[in-house]
Design a protein around this motif. Structure first.
Motif, short mmCIF file in Angstrom:
data_model
loop_
_atom_site.label_atom_id
_atom_site.label_comp_id
_atom_site.label_asym_id
_atom_site.label_seq_id
_atom_site.Cartn_x
_atom_site.Cartn_y
_atom_site.Cartn_z
N UNK A 323 0.76 -1.17 0.01
CA UNK A 323 0.09 0.10 0.00
C UNK A 323 0.80 1.11 -0.21
N UNK A 324 2.20 1.11 -0.39
CA UNK A 324 2.91 2.14 -0.62
C UNK A 324 4.23 2.04 -0.89
N UNK A 325 4.88 2.73 -2.00
CA UNK A 325 6.17 2.48 -2.24
C UNK A 325 7.24 3.11 -1.17
N UNK A 326 7.16 4.31 -0.93
CA UNK A 326 7.95 4.94 0.15
C UNK A 326 9.16 5.35 -0.29
N UNK A 327 9.31 5.90 -1.44
CA UNK A 327 10.43 6.48 -2.16
C UNK A 327 11.06 7.60 -1.30
N UNK A 328 9.99 8.38 -1.26
CA UNK A 328 10.17 9.70 -0.41
C UNK A 328 10.86 9.55 0.94
N UNK A 329 10.43 8.61 1.51
CA UNK A 329 10.70 8.13 2.97
C UNK A 329 12.07 7.60 2.85
N UNK A 330 12.50 6.93 1.81
CA UNK A 330 13.94 6.39 1.87
C UNK A 330 14.78 7.68 1.69
N UNK A 331 14.32 8.73 0.91
CA UNK A 331 15.02 9.90 0.34
C UNK A 331 15.09 10.91 1.88
N UNK A 332 14.12 10.88 2.49
CA UNK A 332 14.01 11.49 3.94
C UNK A 332 15.58 10.81 4.72
N UNK A 333 15.16 9.34 5.15
CA UNK A 333 16.29 8.42 5.48
C UNK A 333 17.65 9.17 5.29
N UNK A 334 17.75 9.01 3.87
CA UNK A 334 19.12 9.46 3.41
C UNK A 334 19.66 10.92 3.92
N UNK A 335 18.49 11.98 3.60
CA UNK A 335 18.96 13.41 4.08
C UNK A 335 19.13 13.47 5.63
N UNK A 336 18.46 12.71 6.43
CA UNK A 336 18.71 12.77 7.93
C UNK A 336 20.03 12.01 8.29
N UNK A 337 20.45 11.15 7.36
CA UNK A 337 21.81 10.52 7.85
C UNK A 337 23.06 11.56 7.27
N UNK A 338 22.65 12.43 6.11
CA UNK A 338 23.37 13.51 5.88
C UNK A 338 23.59 14.73 6.86
N UNK A 339 22.72 14.80 7.71
CA UNK A 339 22.92 15.87 8.84
C UNK A 339 23.64 15.50 9.84
N UNK A 340 24.16 14.51 9.97
CA UNK A 340 25.22 13.92 10.97
C UNK A 340 26.21 14.95 11.37
N UNK A 341 27.07 15.71 10.05
CA UNK A 341 27.80 16.49 10.38
C UNK A 341 27.33 17.94 11.22
#
Length: 448
Positions: A323-341
């Motif tokens: 009931x959902x692909x969730x591509x945007x959520x995977x993008x959000x996960x990547x962006x959240x990890x990119x905020x570690x610095x």
């Protein structure tokens, strides 16, 4: 479960009982203890220990959800067994801090009692003794590995506990799981409640991180941002009525498919969700304790990794349930990890703010897309009802507009008549457009 199928108890909808909600309160303490253990040992070794402890605890805790789905705790005996299991889980939670430091045997013996009670509860479900004995023996073998590891300590303990979890993963396939008749409504609801309980630990972690410090604007801001992240994770799980979609998706499956999907989405998938919450809560403790000071890499990774893991596991569950692909959520996960610095070089306040912005934007775009899709579906349904997208209801050569809709007779059996207007090919007289009778009635006139 090989010799007799478990039929649902009672008719109609099965909901979580108050006793089950009470039972979940112990799990709050389990998550709290695991979070505290990871916060004190935020190293690869400490993470490995938490991974294994959460695995063996969650597997048997989830087993109680399965048994309550088959045998709702309604009688005094069933409730007594569940309360006894609740007490055993409390002992396990109390032993978590020292499980790898000399207290593993207490963890192991309490775990054995948890399994014994669980086996007893299944025995009351009317399953033949041979099936109960098979499942109980396999679980007891896993408990033996946990107890033995508790006495050995250190590396051997970690290895044996990992082996115990590996055995647990195989048990559903060794006891003929497809014969189990799982109730989708209760099962999905119970897991949703467990996730809410886990979110409660994140809120607790915010307060523990503050720990009597002066409430400065920065500290209040960090606390509110950490809470906003929890809201974002809540939205990821519940906000788009995913729990209702999950019930419908599970209910459409046959018993075998439903049970195997439950293993993937709820046993394994929720293990990842809970681990994500623990990681985030660990990072949130540091974030609220030192909101304006740069933090170390492990804390920043825990803060971001927990959110990313939760989003990733949630996306996988949505895809499995279709009931959902969730591509945007995977993008959000990547962006959240990119905020570690940001957390390492500026402050956890900045990292939390970035995380909140990412989650807000992604879910806003998702909601807008869902709204547009819903409107498109509504328009399509409307067109189908009014004849849109086909020749129905539109003027054609030699045929008045709306004739087919009013009369209800297919256009290919109608022809124009110069004298009387629209006439049926086999009709002996004119068909009036104002005649609202059903085609069957018209046919009756023809044969009459």
């Amino acid at each position: 479960m090989t010799d007799r199928e478990l039929a649902p108890t009672g008719d109609g909808e099965l909901r979580a009982s108050p006793l089950e909600l009470f039972f979940d309160l112990v799990f709050v303490f389990v998550i709290t203890q695991l979070t505290a253990s990871l916060a004190h040992h935020l190293t690869p070794g400490g993470l490995a220990r938490v991974l294994v402890m959460l695995a063996v605890i969650w597997w048997m805790y989830d087993a109680y959800i399965w048994v309550a789905n088959a045998v709702p705790p309604r009688t005094a005996g069933q409730r007594a067994l569940m309360l006894l299991g609740m007490g055993c889980f409390l002992v396990i939670a109390l032993s978590v801090p020292r499980a790898f430091e000399g207290g593993g045997e207490i963890f192991g013996w309490a775990y054995l009692l948890v399994i014994a009670v669980h086996t007893g509860m299944f025995a009351t479900a009317g399953v033949r003794p041979g099936a109960v004995a098979r499942m109980g023996a396999l679980n007891l073998l896993g408990a033996g590995l946990v107890i033995t590891g508790g006495y050995l300590r250190g590396g051997p303990e970690l290895l044996l506990w990992t082996a115990a979890f590996g055995l647990q993963l195989a048990i559903p396939y060794l006891v003929d799981l497809p014969r189990f008749q799982l109730r989708a409504d209760h099962f999905v609801e119970r897991h949703g409640l467990v996730v809410i309980v886990a979110f409660g630990e994140s809120v607790i972690a915010i307060g523990v991180g503050i720990d009597g410090a002066e409430l400065t604007p920065a500290l209040i801001g960090a606390a509110m941002l950490a809470l906003a992240v929890c809201v974002g994770l809540w939205w990821a799980y519940f906000g788009a009525d995913d729990d209702e979609h999950a019930v419908r998706a599970m209910a459409r499956l046959d018993d075998a498919q439903r049970n195997l999907t439950a293993i993937k989405v709820y046993n394994l998938g929720h293990y990842a969700l809970l681990l994500g919450v623990i990681l985030f809560a660990t990072g949130a403790k540091t974030a609220t304790a030192h909101p304006t000071e740069p933090i170390h890499l492990p804390e920043a990774l825990a803060l971001a990794g927990g959110v990313a893991l939760f989003l990733g596991a949630n996306t996988a569950a949505r895809r499995i349930l279709a009931f959902g692909t969730g591509r945007l959520r995977l993008l959000a996960a990547a962006l959240v990890l990119a905020a570690v610095p940001l957390g390492i070089r500026i402050s956890p306040l900045a990292q939390l703010a970035c995380t909140v912005v990412v989650l807000a934007l992604v879910f806003a775009v998702e909601s807008r897309s869902a709204g547009l899709n819903a409107n498109a579906d509504t328009d399509t349904d409307t067109d189908a009802e009014t004849g849109g997208g086909s020749t129905a209801g539109r003027p054609t050569a030699g045929r008045p507009s709306g004739a087919e809709d009013v009369i209800g007779v297919p256009a290919d059996v109608l022809r124009p008549d110069p004298e009387h207007g629209l006439r049926g090919l086999s009709h002996r007289g004119p068909v009036e457009l104002g005649d609202q009778r059903a085609p069957v009635a018209l046919a009756a006139d023809e044969t009459g």
